[in-house]
Design a protein around this motif. Structure first.
Motif, PDB file in Angstrom:
ATOM      1  N   VAL A  65       0.849  -1.183   0.000  1.00 17.34           N
ATOM      2  CA  VAL A  65       0.000   0.000   0.000  1.00 17.34           C
ATOM      3  C   VAL A  65       0.887   1.236   0.000  1.00 17.34           C
ATOM      4  CG1 VAL A  65      -1.769   1.295   1.235  1.00 17.34           C
ATOM      5  CG2 VAL A  65      -1.826  -1.209   1.238  1.00 17.34           C
ATOM      6  N   SER A  66       0.712   2.111  -0.980  1.00 12.71           N
ATOM      7  CA  SER A  66       1.543   3.298  -1.082  1.00 12.71           C
ATOM      8  C   SER A  66       1.297   4.236   0.093  1.00 12.71           C
ATOM      9  CB  SER A  66       1.248   4.044  -2.389  1.00 12.71           C
ATOM     10  OG  SER A  66       1.916   5.295  -2.416  1.00 12.71           O
ATOM     11  N   PRO A  67       2.372   4.696   0.765  1.00 10.96           N
ATOM     12  CA  PRO A  67       2.213   5.652   1.864  1.00 10.96           C
ATOM     13  C   PRO A  67       2.072   7.097   1.385  1.00 10.96           C
ATOM     14  CG  PRO A  67       4.502   5.062   1.650  1.00 10.96           C
ATOM     15  CD  PRO A  67       3.765   4.263   0.613  1.00 10.96           C
ATOM     16  N   PHE A  68       2.117   7.316   0.078  1.00  9.67           N
ATOM     17  CA  PHE A  68       2.040   8.668  -0.473  1.00  9.67           C
ATOM     18  C   PHE A  68       0.598   9.140  -0.567  1.00  9.67           C
ATOM     19  CE2 PHE A  68       6.085   7.001  -1.701  1.00  9.67           C
ATOM     20  CZ  PHE A  68       6.945   8.077  -1.712  1.00  9.67           C
ATOM     21  N   THR A  69       0.415  10.451  -0.495  1.00 10.73           N
ATOM     22  CA  THR A  69      -0.899  11.065  -0.611  1.00 10.73           C
ATOM     23  C   THR A  69      -0.822  12.211  -1.615  1.00 10.73           C
ATOM     24  OG1 THR A  69      -0.397  12.481   1.290  1.00 10.73           O
ATOM     25  CG2 THR A  69      -1.621  10.444   1.720  1.00 10.73           C
ATOM     26  N   THR A  70      -1.972  12.774  -1.939  1.00 12.45           N
ATOM     27  CA  THR A  70      -2.025  13.873  -2.897  1.00 12.45           C
ATOM     28  C   THR A  70      -2.156  15.202  -2.159  1.00 12.45           C
ATOM     29  OG1 THR A  70      -3.081  12.444  -4.536  1.00 12.45           O
ATOM     30  CG2 THR A  70      -3.215  14.816  -4.910  1.00 12.45           C
ATOM     31  N   HIS A  71      -1.236  16.104  -2.403  1.00 12.79           N
ATOM     32  CA  HIS A  71      -1.234  17.425  -1.789  1.00 12.79           C
ATOM     33  C   HIS A  71      -2.323  18.298  -2.421  1.00 12.79           C
ATOM     34  CE1 HIS A  71       0.511  21.478  -0.880  1.00 12.79           C
ATOM     35  NE2 HIS A  71       0.862  20.874   0.243  1.00 12.79           N
ATOM     36  N   ALA A  72      -2.656  19.398  -1.767  1.00 14.77           N
ATOM     37  CA  ALA A  72      -3.656  20.331  -2.293  1.00 14.77           C
ATOM     38  C   ALA A  72      -3.262  20.880  -3.657  1.00 14.77           C
ATOM     39  CB  ALA A  72      -3.857  21.477  -1.301  1.00 14.77           C
ATOM     40  N   THR A  73      -1.958  20.891  -3.952  1.00 21.66           N
ATOM     41  CA  THR A  73      -1.479  21.349  -5.256  1.00 21.66           C
ATOM     42  C   THR A  73      -1.699  20.325  -6.356  1.00 21.66           C
ATOM     43  OG1 THR A  73       0.719  20.492  -4.777  1.00 21.66           O
ATOM     44  CG2 THR A  73       0.288  22.784  -4.178  1.00 21.66           C
ATOM     45  N   GLY A  74      -2.092  19.100  -5.979  1.00 16.75           N
ATOM     46  CA  GLY A  74      -2.262  18.025  -6.944  1.00 16.75           C
ATOM     47  C   GLY A  74      -1.056  17.132  -7.082  1.00 16.75           C
ATOM     48  N   LEU A  75       0.049  17.497  -6.449  1.00 22.89           N
ATOM     49  CA  LEU A  75       1.273  16.696  -6.531  1.00 22.89           C
ATOM     50  C   LEU A  75       1.272  15.588  -5.476  1.00 22.89           C
ATOM     51  CD1 LEU A  75       3.963  19.504  -6.937  1.00 22.89           C
ATOM     52  CD2 LEU A  75       3.071  17.998  -8.727  1.00 22.89           C
ATOM     53  N   PRO A  76       1.891  14.445  -5.786  1.00 21.89           N
ATOM     54  CA  PRO A  76       2.050  13.408  -4.762  1.00 21.89           C
ATOM     55  C   PRO A  76       3.103  13.831  -3.753  1.00 21.89           C
ATOM     56  CG  PRO A  76       3.207  12.773  -6.763  1.00 21.89           C
ATOM     57  CD  PRO A  76       2.468  14.031  -7.088  1.00 21.89           C
ATOM     58  N   VAL A  77       2.866  13.527  -2.480  1.00 21.31           N
ATOM     59  CA  VAL A  77       3.821  13.855  -1.422  1.00 21.31           C
ATOM     60  C   VAL A  77       3.857  12.721  -0.416  1.00 21.31           C
ATOM     61  CG1 VAL A  77       3.536  16.365  -1.624  1.00 21.31           C
ATOM     62  CG2 VAL A  77       2.057  15.065  -0.071  1.00 21.31           C
ATOM     63  N   ALA A 130       9.539  23.327 -10.559  1.00 20.70           N
ATOM     64  CA  ALA A 130      10.192  24.208 -11.530  1.00 20.70           C
ATOM     65  C   ALA A 130      11.512  23.632 -12.025  1.00 20.70           C
ATOM     66  CB  ALA A 130      10.424  25.580 -10.898  1.00 20.70           C
ATOM     67  N   ILE A 131      12.180  22.840 -11.202  1.00 18.37           N
ATOM     68  CA  ILE A 131      13.444  22.226 -11.619  1.00 18.37           C
ATOM     69  C   ILE A 131      13.203  21.168 -12.690  1.00 18.37           C
ATOM     70  CG2 ILE A 131      15.468  20.923 -10.795  1.00 18.37           C
ATOM     71  CD1 ILE A 131      15.018  22.180  -8.065  1.00 18.37           C
ATOM     72  N   GLY A 132      11.990  20.662 -12.772  1.00 19.28           N
ATOM     73  CA  GLY A 132      11.647  19.672 -13.795  1.00 19.28           C
ATOM     74  C   GLY A 132      11.928  18.243 -13.407  1.00 19.28           C
ATOM     75  N   ILE A 133      11.951  17.960 -12.079  1.00 16.37           N
ATOM     76  CA  ILE A 133      12.309  16.613 -11.623  1.00 16.37           C
ATOM     77  C   ILE A 133      11.147  15.875 -10.966  1.00 16.37           C
ATOM     78  CG2 ILE A 133      14.748  17.186 -11.321  1.00 16.37           C
ATOM     79  CD1 ILE A 133      14.227  17.524  -8.329  1.00 16.37           C
ATOM     80  N   PHE A 154       4.901  26.773  -1.901  1.00  9.89           N
ATOM     81  CA  PHE A 154       6.057  27.419  -2.513  1.00  9.89           C
ATOM     82  C   PHE A 154       7.205  26.441  -2.730  1.00  9.89           C
ATOM     83  CE2 PHE A 154       9.834  30.396  -2.016  1.00  9.89           C
ATOM     84  CZ  PHE A 154       9.743  30.905  -3.301  1.00  9.89           C
ATOM     85  N   THR A 155       7.479  25.602  -1.738  1.00 11.09           N
ATOM     86  CA  THR A 155       8.568  24.637  -1.875  1.00 11.09           C
ATOM     87  C   THR A 155       8.254  23.610  -2.945  1.00 11.09           C
ATOM     88  OG1 THR A 155       9.018  24.910   0.486  1.00 11.09           O
ATOM     89  CG2 THR A 155      10.099  23.086  -0.621  1.00 11.09           C
ATOM     90  N   LEU A 156       7.024  23.130  -2.981  1.00  9.09           N
ATOM     91  CA  LEU A 156       6.626  22.185  -4.021  1.00  9.09           C
ATOM     92  C   LEU A 156       6.749  22.814  -5.396  1.00  9.09           C
ATOM     93  CD1 LEU A 156       3.593  20.612  -2.171  1.00  9.09           C
ATOM     94  CD2 LEU A 156       5.547  19.333  -3.047  1.00  9.09           C
ATOM     95  N   ALA A 157       6.393  24.094  -5.513  1.00  7.22           N
ATOM     96  CA  ALA A 157       6.529  24.782  -6.794  1.00  7.22           C
ATOM     97  C   ALA A 157       7.991  24.883  -7.213  1.00  7.22           C
ATOM     98  CB  ALA A 157       5.909  26.174  -6.706  1.00  7.22           C
ATOM     99  N   GLN A 158       8.890  25.076  -6.243  1.00 14.23           N
ATOM    100  CA  GLN A 158      10.316  25.128  -6.555  1.00 14.23           C
ATOM    101  C   GLN A 158      10.812  23.799  -7.115  1.00 14.23           C
ATOM    102  OE1 GLN A 158      12.836  27.001  -3.411  1.00 14.23           O
ATOM    103  NE2 GLN A 158      10.878  27.418  -2.421  1.00 14.23           N
TER     104      GLN A 158
END
Length: 420
Positions: free
Chosen positions: A32-44, A220-223, A213-217
């Motif tokens: 079971v994946s321990p990851f969740t979806t952040h409010a930004t839509g990104l997995p965290v 932005a790096i493209g990784i 802001f950190t997630l956006a950074q």
């Protein structure tokens, strides 16, 4: 190169951690994946509900703690586990409720039974959440609260851990060297202990970077990983595409310098964990987010760690990789390992597919994972195609742990289980 007395050992008396796996070093169910979806839509890789509740309760234990950044609170929680596991606090004067749940109710009023405690904590960014909150408020109304500066300096991370631990007369040191910050803290603690400048240390790393802001950074790096949270989006060693996923967490270790004779006299029934060395490397390159294809900084760090411990590569039974899931970073680390180990490459392991990349806490959580492997001889197999090992050809007694960060820095630690 500093020569270490072979009779003196840096022993890990206790450890604590908090991450997307909660307060445990390994998942209850690796399917079971321990990851969740952040409010930004990104997995965290965010704390699960039970650990979140524990952190919220810790925040309520003291009025002063309600204003602390999440990074600091994660460090406090991990440090409390480490001190409890080390048996460094006395129970005199502690109420029955406190004895029942020491992680939540121990306060700075408890007293240590031995020497003053020093603290060394690494964090890449420090008080990320509170810094962004204060800045947003300033942009909105031009006002900054009086507590903004002391609550956002990097030094407040270690100083609050020291305060919560009841330290008096010991150093409180904060370190920032991007994603190798925790090993900078552990290396510094080791040096102080070996030099006789301290007798006990709480050392580790903490990070709470899951802000917009950190997630956006990172994006932005493209990784950032394109995979959904439920699909194990962080995939070290899997090749393209890049699968970097940001996580939060902390891990702290209770360290002491002891002699082999003292350990023998203690007659421990369980293996004793020894932090044998911490080596560092640096490569001066133009890109502060890049690294050489040969991983020169990794090679330097690994070789320095081996030299400090007076060991050859053949003495290493496994490697816990830094391996963030970026194709270039993963490939450079493996190139460095091949340069050091040649064809006799030990099993490669990782926990980032379970906890994400926790920046300044990542090295500490990797070390905690290594200790779990030394203790249990088990680890979960990744559910995707990768070069991460699912088994080892022989018992694992010594592990090399790697870390690296922006700016061309790297660090490697050697940890072993000493059978008494």
């Amino acid at each position: 190169m500093t020569e270490f007395a072979p009779n003196e050992l840096i022993v890990i008396r206790g450890r604590g951690r908090v991450s997307a796996l909660g307060l445990q070093p390994a998942p209850a169910d690796a399917h079971v994946s321990p990851f969740t979806t952040h409010a930004t839509g990104l997995p965290v890789a965010a704390l699960p509900p039970a650990a979140e509740a524990t952190l919220a309760e810790l925040r309520r234990t003291q009025a002063a703690y309600r204003q602390l950044d999440r990074t600091v609170l994660l460090g406090l929680l991990a440090a409390r586990q480490a001190t409890a596991a080390a048996g460094w606090q006395r129970s005199e004067g502690v109420s029955g409720e406190q004895e029942h749940d020491p992680l939540l109710t121990l306060s700075p009023s408890h007293h240590f039974t031995t020497s003053p405690l020093a603290v060394s904590i690494g964090s890449s960014r420090g008080a990320t959440g509170r810094t962004e909150e204060f800045h947003a408020g300033f942009l909105a109304d031009g006002v900054v609260p009086a507590g903004a500066s002391p609550l956002t300096t990097l030094g407040n991370v270690a100083s609050w851990v020291a305060y919560d631990a009841g330290s008096a007369g010991g150093a409180a040191l904060s370190h920032s060297s991007t994603c190798s910050s925790a090993f900078q803290a552990l290396g510094n603690a080791t040096a102080w202990l070996r030099a006789g400048m301290a007798e006990r240390f709480l050392a580790g790393g903490t990070e709470a970077p899951l802000t917009d802001f950190t997630l956006a950074q990172m994006r932005a790096i493209g990784i950032y990983s394109p995979f959904a949270a439920e699909d194990f989006p962080c995939r070290p060693g899997a090749g393209k595409p890049s699968t970097f996923v940001l996580g939060e967490g902390a891990a702290v270790f209770a360290l002491e310098k002891v002699s082999r004779q003292q350990l023998a006299a203690e007659a421990a029934s369980a293996p004793v964990f020894v932090l044998e060395s911490v080596g560092f490397g640096f490569e001066a390159i133009g890109s502060k987010t890049g690294l050489s294809a040969e991983g020169q900084h990794f090679q330097q760090a690994i070789r320095q760690a081996l030299a400090q411990a007076r060991l050859t590569p053949a003495a290493v039974d496994a490697v816990v990789l830094h391996s963030p899931g970026t194709p270039a970073g993963d490939a450079a680390e493996r190139a460095a390992l091949r340069a050091v180990f040649g064809r006799s490459l030990p099993p490669l392991l990782s926990n980032k597919w379970l906890v994400g990349h926790t920046l300044g806490a990542s090295a500490a959580l990797s070390l905690d994972f290594a200790l779990h492997i030394l203790e249990t001889q088990q680890w979960p197999a990744a559910p995707f195609a990768t070069d991460i090992a699912s088994a080892a050809p022989k018992p694992i007694r010594r592990i090399l742990v790697n870390a690296a960060g922006f700016g061309g820095n790297a660090a490697s630690a050697l940890v072993s289980a000493l059978e008494m």
